[in-house]
Enzyme design. Structure first.
Site, short mmCIF file in Angstrom:
data_model
loop_
_atom_site.label_atom_id
_atom_site.label_comp_id
_atom_site.label_asym_id
_atom_site.label_seq_id
_atom_site.Cartn_x
_atom_site.Cartn_y
_atom_site.Cartn_z
N ARG A 79 0.83 -1.19 0.00
CA ARG A 79 0.00 0.00 0.00
C ARG A 79 0.87 1.25 0.00
NH1 ARG A 79 -1.93 0.79 4.29
NH2 ARG A 79 -1.25 -1.02 5.47
N TYR A 207 -1.38 -3.54 -6.81
CA TYR A 207 -1.24 -4.22 -5.51
C TYR A 207 -2.57 -4.28 -4.76
CZ TYR A 207 -0.30 -5.18 -0.68
OH TYR A 207 -0.37 -5.73 0.58
N GLY A 209 -4.23 -3.94 -1.69
CA GLY A 209 -4.93 -2.86 -0.98
C GLY A 209 -5.15 -1.61 -1.81
N LYS A 216 -9.81 -2.56 1.26
CA LYS A 216 -9.58 -1.41 2.14
C LYS A 216 -10.36 -0.18 1.68
CE LYS A 216 -6.86 -4.07 4.29
NZ LYS A 216 -6.37 -4.21 5.65
N HIS A 236 -10.86 -2.68 11.08
CA HIS A 236 -9.74 -3.50 10.62
C HIS A 236 -9.51 -4.60 11.66
CE1 HIS A 236 -5.22 -3.51 9.22
NE2 HIS A 236 -5.93 -4.40 8.54
N SER A 258 -1.59 -3.70 10.20
CA SER A 258 -1.21 -4.56 9.08
C SER A 258 0.04 -5.38 9.43
CB SER A 258 -0.92 -3.70 7.85
OG SER A 258 -2.06 -2.93 7.54
N ALA A 259 -0.02 -6.66 9.10
CA ALA A 259 1.07 -7.61 9.35
C ALA A 259 1.44 -7.70 10.84
CB ALA A 259 2.30 -7.28 8.49
N CYS A 260 0.43 -7.63 11.70
CA CYS A 260 0.65 -7.76 13.14
C CYS A 260 -0.13 -8.91 13.77
CB CYS A 260 0.35 -6.46 13.85
SG CYS A 260 1.55 -5.17 13.47
N ASN A 264 -3.17 -14.82 11.71
CA ASN A 264 -2.71 -15.89 12.59
C ASN A 264 -3.66 -16.14 13.75
OD1 ASN A 264 0.28 -17.02 12.07
ND2 ASN A 264 0.03 -14.99 11.17
N ASP A 287 -9.50 -10.03 8.56
CA ASP A 287 -8.98 -8.69 8.27
C ASP A 287 -9.99 -7.57 8.50
OD1 ASP A 287 -6.65 -7.18 7.31
OD2 ASP A 287 -7.83 -6.73 5.53
N ASN A 374 6.41 -8.55 2.02
CA ASN A 374 4.95 -8.37 1.96
C ASN A 374 4.33 -9.27 0.88
OD1 ASN A 374 2.48 -7.16 2.80
ND2 ASN A 374 2.55 -5.77 1.03
N ARG A 376 2.17 -12.26 -0.61
CA ARG A 376 0.84 -12.62 -0.12
C ARG A 376 0.27 -13.82 -0.86
NH1 ARG A 376 -1.79 -8.86 3.88
NH2 ARG A 376 -0.12 -7.38 4.23
N ARG A 407 2.53 -4.08 17.74
CA ARG A 407 3.91 -4.56 17.95
C ARG A 407 4.61 -3.57 18.85
NH1 ARG A 407 6.37 -8.14 14.02
NH2 ARG A 407 4.68 -8.67 12.58
N ASP A 502 -0.38 -20.49 21.42
CA ASP A 502 -0.40 -20.18 22.85
C ASP A 502 -1.19 -18.91 23.17
OD1 ASP A 502 1.04 -22.34 24.19
OD2 ASP A 502 2.74 -21.70 22.95
N ASN A 503 -1.50 -18.13 22.14
CA ASN A 503 -2.33 -16.94 22.39
C ASN A 503 -3.72 -17.32 22.89
OD1 ASN A 503 -0.23 -15.25 21.61
ND2 ASN A 503 -0.89 -15.16 19.47
P1 GTP Z 1 -2.68 -7.75 7.27
O1 GTP Z 1 -3.17 -8.78 6.32
O2 GTP Z 1 -1.52 -6.97 6.70
O3 GTP Z 1 -3.73 -6.84 7.80
O4 GTP Z 1 -1.96 -8.49 8.48
P2 GTP Z 1 -2.36 -9.48 9.67
O5 GTP Z 1 -2.63 -8.69 10.90
O6 GTP Z 1 -3.39 -10.46 9.24
O7 GTP Z 1 -0.97 -10.19 9.94
P3 GTP Z 1 -0.54 -11.72 9.99
O8 GTP Z 1 -1.40 -12.57 10.88
O9 GTP Z 1 -0.39 -12.20 8.59
O10 GTP Z 1 0.88 -11.63 10.70
C1 GTP Z 1 1.98 -11.02 10.13
C2 GTP Z 1 3.27 -11.45 10.74
O11 GTP Z 1 3.21 -11.50 12.17
C3 GTP Z 1 3.67 -12.84 10.27
O12 GTP Z 1 5.03 -12.79 9.89
C4 GTP Z 1 3.47 -13.69 11.49
O13 GTP Z 1 4.33 -14.79 11.51
C5 GTP Z 1 3.70 -12.73 12.66
N1 GTP Z 1 2.90 -13.15 13.86
C6 GTP Z 1 1.58 -13.40 13.91
N2 GTP Z 1 1.18 -13.78 15.15
C7 GTP Z 1 2.28 -13.76 15.92
C8 GTP Z 1 2.52 -14.06 17.31
O14 GTP Z 1 1.63 -14.41 18.08
N3 GTP Z 1 3.81 -13.89 17.73
C9 GTP Z 1 4.81 -13.49 16.90
N4 GTP Z 1 6.04 -13.36 17.41
N5 GTP Z 1 4.63 -13.23 15.59
C10 GTP Z 1 3.39 -13.35 15.10
C1 SPV Z 2 -3.12 -4.59 5.09
O1 SPV Z 2 -2.15 -3.97 4.64
O2 SPV Z 2 -3.65 -4.30 6.20
C2 SPV Z 2 -3.70 -5.72 4.35
C3 SPV Z 2 -3.22 -5.99 3.00
O3 SPV Z 2 -4.60 -6.39 4.85
S1 SPV Z 2 -3.94 -4.93 1.82
O4 SPV Z 2 -5.30 -5.43 1.53
O5 SPV Z 2 -3.13 -5.01 0.63
O6 SPV Z 2 -4.02 -3.59 2.32
MN MN Z 3 -5.24 -5.60 6.81
#
Ligand code: GTP
Ligand code: SPV
Ligand code: MN
Length: 592
Positions: A79, A207, A209, A216, A236, A258-260, A264, A287, A374, A376, A407, A502-503
């Site tokens: 994005r 891309y 997003g 989004k 979100h 995003s990516a946090c 998972n 998401d 990033n 996907r 984070r 473990d979460n």
């Molecule tokens: P978007 O699709 O971008 O909105 O992201 P998201 O929030 O769905 O992120 P996602 O679950 O894909 O996690 C992104 C990164 O965080 C990955 O590299 C995971 O491995 C890492 N991650 C997820 N959960 C955990 C956790 O509980 N602990 C740790 N240390 N890393 C985690």
């Molecule tokens: C994010 O960045 O929060 C995503 C991926 O979920 S995207 O849909 O490309 O924005």
């Molecule tokens: Mn997202």
């Protein structure tokens, strides 16, 4: 790309839709127009066309049937927040949280780019529905694009085609999204939103997003604006169902940037001891969450999406077996690496060595990442083994708890609970997180990301905080609000909490709090569990980990609250009084 025969065009019975399509065609000048019906035959024809022109590369069809690799332009992999605009007549309506441009100027600027841009190309008209097709909470849109890659992704990510078109024709209104990949020149790229017109214009990026406009752009930026005037929330957030051994299921919505960790957490597999006792986890969404009060006063949530556009790196049989199982077939991978037998590969998957990196170059060990950070996968939600049957429910699922998190390498403990809704809104509004590769720019820089909506709130955050506060009214049965941090680091730089499956231990504590059963101690920032309040059987934690995950550092929080105060002051007079008062109360208790 007219190599493959596509079903013939079927213009709509809705005049407003036909007129808009004609208007866009007059501006963009495509060679042909294709109205998408969402059929398998249409998808197969699109894929065949993209395979013929190299947009999609077949992956190993023995190990990954129906799966493809797309390699983006290297300058178009995330994005672009600095090129994303929210366009109201008044700049204050967009707020300091958005880039603003006046609608007339924005239209003129981007229409100049769209002028004639589809010459020699097919223009696709994609009717889609965000949410179950029969749900009153769902909303429809139409995306016009010249990218078959976008069409294929929209087919996986939304309810797209004839059924959506029929609903649009019944309702008579829809969100208008116009997209062209253009020249992929970062200097000729804009993602523009016109909330008052319920429209989106996106030029110059392919891309996710930026280009899959249902996601989004519609389901967060435009929908958050609609939700404000209609009394609901577009967030979100993941939505996950936790079923305990007694067979009760509690639904939790969680906002992480995003990516946090949303994908998972939404798919987590319980630790063995939990599984043996009968705990189960059900994925509703990974998401985006739309929620509104039901007749009983509780918040009911749907996932507007029908697929996952998930982060590949870090996804493995250990970290996220459900995601890995989902993407063994019928998946589009974007910017991953490949092994010598042409299987998709990314950092953290396993210990094989890839043959080619995300740009198709020979991979050299030690020469940088093989998969883009990033990179996907796009896959239908139905392929996930934990996909909840309730994900298709028209009325949505009742939410027991809302979780915020980011984070945070330091200061922020594993989990705490807000005292009440107002405090919960402050906890969400003060979220901070280190930036990730999901957006262009520096990675690992701590920034304020309220409710994980900094890049996605389609109006002034001050008004958004006020909207959140407004849900606390007579008759409301609001969820409890929590904050988590899976990413706390020790002095050695390692994560202190094992995370992933473990979460569930933390979610179990939250459900215990909802039911009035779990213990905690009161602090200025909220209720914190002691280690003995969580089930930590089988988790090895060092003394440092225990101290930092369950500890409260008043000194550190005092300065954190100074920072939060400065941040909220940035919204000036428009910031809700009740939010500032809540901040002041806690700051005072911290001795600030
Ligand atoms: P978007 O699709 O971008 O909105 O992201 P998201 O929030 O769905 O992120 P996602 O679950 O894909 O996690 C992104 C990164 O965080 C990955 O590299 C995971 O491995 C890492 N991650 C997820 N959960 C955990 C956790 O509980 N602990 C740790 N240390 N890393 C985690
Ligand atoms: C994010 O960045 O929060 C995503 C991926 O979920 S995207 O849909 O490309 O924005
Ligand atoms: Mn997202």
């Amino acid at each position: 790309m007219n190599a493959s025969p596509l079903p013939s065009s079927t213009p709509s019975s809705l005049e407003a839709l036909n007129d808009w399509v004609a208007e866009v065609a007059a501006l963009t000048n495509p060679d042909s127009i294709h109205w998408c019906d969402g059929s398998d035959a249409e998808f197969d024809a699109l894929v065949a066309g993209m395979q013929a022109d190299g947009t999609l590369l077949p992956l190993n069809q023995d190990t990954h049937p129906g799966s493809w690799l797309h390699r983006s332009d290297p300058d178009d992999v995330a994005r672009v927040e600095h090129l994303t605009f929210v366009c109201y007549e008044k700049e204050e309506d967009a707020g300091p949280n958005n880039n603003w441009m006046a609608p007339a100027e924005a239209h003129a600027k981007i229409d100049a780019l769209f002028d004639g841009c589809m010459r020699g190309r097919t223009m696709y008209v994609i009717p889609y529905c965000m949410g179950p097709i029969d749900s009153p909470l769902s909303r429809c849109g139409v995306e016009i694009t010249d990218s078959p890659y976008v069409v294929a992704n929209m087919r996986l990510m939304t309810r797209m085609g004839a059924d959506a078109q029929a609903r649009i024709e019944r309702e008579g209104s829809f969100v208008r999204g116009l997209h062209s990949t253009g020249e992929l020149d970062p200097d000729r790229r804009y993602i523009m939103h016109f909330p008052d017109e319920l429209s989106i214009k996106s030029y110059g990026s392919g891309y996710g997003g930026n280009a899959l406009l249902g996601k989004k752009c519609h389901a967060l930026r435009i929908a958050s604006h609609q939700a404000r005037s209609e009394g609901w929330l577009a967030e979100h957030m993941l939505i996950v169902g936790i079923e305990n051994p007694q067979g009760e299921t509690h639904y939790i919505a969680a906002a992480f940037p995003s990516a946090c960790g949303k994908t998972n957490l939404s798919m987590l597999i319980p630790p063995d001891a939990y599984r043996e006792k009968g705990w189960k986890v059900w994925t509703v969404g990974d998401d985006i969450c739309w929620m509104r009060p039901g007749e009983d006063g509780r918040l009911y949530a749907i996932n507007p999406e029908a697929g996952y556009f998930g982060v590949a790196p870090g996804t493995s049989a250990k970290s996220n077996p459900n995601a890995l199982a989902s993407i063994q077939h019928d998946t589009i991978f974007t910017n991953v690496a490949v092994t010598d037998d042409n299987q998709p590969w990314w950092e953290g998957l396993d210990d094989r060595v890839p043959a080619r990196d995300w740009q198709g170059r020979d991979y050299v060990a030690g020469g940088g990442k093989a998969a883009h950070p990033n990179s996907r996968f796009t896959v239908s939600a139905k392929q996930c083994p934990s996909y909840s049957p309730q994900a298709e429910a028209a009325q949505g699922v009742p939410i027991s708890a809302i979780v915020f998190g980011g984070r945070r390498a330091s200061l922020v403990p594993l989990v705490f609970e807000a005292r009440d809704w107002t405090h919960g809104v402050l906890v969400g509004a003060s979220m901070g997180s280190e930036t990730t590769a999901a957006a262009t720019g520096q990675v690992g820089v701590m920034r304020r990301d309220p409710m994980a909506m900094k890049p996605f709130c389609g109006y002034n955050f001050a008004d958004y905080f006020g909207h959140w506060l407004s849900f606390d009214k007579p008759g409301a049965q609001l969820p409890k609000v929590f904050h988590v941090n899976w990413f706390r680091k020790g002095d050695g730089g390692d994560f202190l909490w094992p995370g992933f499956g473990d979460n569930l231990r933390v979610l179990e504590w939250m459900i215990g709090r909802v039911k009035g059963e779990a213990g905690a101690v009161d602090t200025a920032i909220g209720a914190l569990p002691r280690p003995e309040d969580l089930n930590l059987d089988g988790v090895e934690l060092s003394d440092e980990a225990r101290d930092k995950l369950f500890g409260f550092d008043p000194e550190g929080w005092r300065s954190e609250f100074d920072g939060i105060g400065e941040y909220l002051a940035g919204y000036g007079e428009r910031a809700p009084e009740a939010l500032l008062a809540e901040h002041a109360r806690i700051a005072k208790r911290l001795g600030g």
